[in-house]
Design an enzyme around this catalytic site. Structure first.
Site, PDB file in Angstrom:
ATOM      1  N   CYS A   1       0.857  -1.169   0.000  1.00 38.02           N
ATOM      2  CA  CYS A   1       0.000   0.000   0.000  1.00 38.02           C
ATOM      3  C   CYS A   1       0.903   1.232   0.000  1.00 38.02           C
ATOM      4  O   CYS A   1       1.915   1.260   0.704  1.00 38.02           O
ATOM      5  CB  CYS A   1      -0.861  -0.022   1.261  1.00 38.02           C
ATOM      6  SG  CYS A   1      -1.927   1.404   1.415  1.00 38.02           S
TER       7      CYS A   1
ATOM      8  N   GLU B   1      -8.936  -1.093  -2.172  1.00 37.33           N
ATOM      9  CA  GLU B   1      -9.240   0.351  -2.204  1.00 37.33           C
ATOM     10  C   GLU B   1     -10.550   0.666  -1.486  1.00 37.33           C
ATOM     11  O   GLU B   1     -10.641   1.675  -0.777  1.00 37.33           O
ATOM     12  CB  GLU B   1      -9.272   0.868  -3.646  1.00 37.33           C
ATOM     13  CG  GLU B   1      -7.964   0.711  -4.435  1.00 37.33           C
ATOM     14  CD  GLU B   1      -6.737   1.164  -3.666  1.00 37.33           C
ATOM     15  OE1 GLU B   1      -6.826   2.096  -2.850  1.00 37.33           O
ATOM     16  OE2 GLU B   1      -5.658   0.571  -3.871  1.00 37.33           O
TER      17      GLU B   1
HETATM   18 NI    NI Z   1      -3.647   0.936  -0.012  1.00 38.30          NI
END
Ligand code: NI
Length: 182
Positions: free
Chosen positions: A110, A154
């Site tokens: 991420c 997401e």
């Molecule tokens: Ni992320």
């Protein structure tokens, strides 16, 4: 002109909030920001730009990572060598999912988590996502495999969830027999 973006770090409380629905149609400022997010993600997946601008490769971003707690996600998916599809979804919802689960073999990353986190993240192999485009038109997307994982990752950001929350601390890794890995 390429503008390298900065993202909120995992320690930022913004990433732990539940985001509110975005108002449609989106403002010109938001559309410009989305264009920058798409460009950043795309460049981060192209080796020469990744090196030139010292980018961490990433496939998706959610608005909370930009410091805005509104429900907008952006995914840039390399579906074939050098060919990309952009997905921008406003107020997305997973409306159906497969019973089959998968995980990314190498784990997930991420752009807000600046460290390696080991472990498999169980995800639905296929999801159908509904939401709106930047103009307010309704859209429906069926995603599988890597793209399905990206949508789930997401959308989790919009609910204040980070990928490692879903790693089972008692069982960090699955075998191929237990869960298909991609
Ligand atoms: Ni992320």
């Amino acid at each position: 002109m390429f503008e390298k973006l900065n993202f909120r770090d995992e320690k930022d409380k913004i990433l732990r909030k539940i985001s509110v629905d975005a108002k449609l149609p989106l403002s010109e400022d938001y559309k410009k920001l989305i264009d920058k997010m798409i460009k950043h993600l795309k460049y981060s997946q192209i080796e020469k730009y990744e090196k030139k601008y010292n980018l961490r490769p990433g496939m998706g971003l959610a608005f909370p990572q930009m410091g805005i707690n509104e429900r907008i996600i952006v995914i840039v998916h390399e579906y074939e060598d050098g060919k990309f599809n952009n997905y921008v979804l406003v107020n997305p919802k997973i409306v159906s999912n497969s019973s089959e689960m998968i995980c990314a073999e190498a784990g997930e990353g991420c752009l807000s988590v600046n460290r390696d986190v080991e472990g498999h993240v169980p995800r639905y192999a296929r999801v159908t996502v509904e939401g709106y485009d930047i103009y307010g038109n309704k859209v429906k997307i069926r995603a599988r495999e890597e793209l399905s994982i990206a949508f789930q990752h997401e959308i989790d950001h919009l609910d204040g969830i980070l990928f490692y929350d879903r790693i089972n601390p008692k069982k960090k890794f699955y075998t191929e027999d237990e869960m298909r890995q991609i």
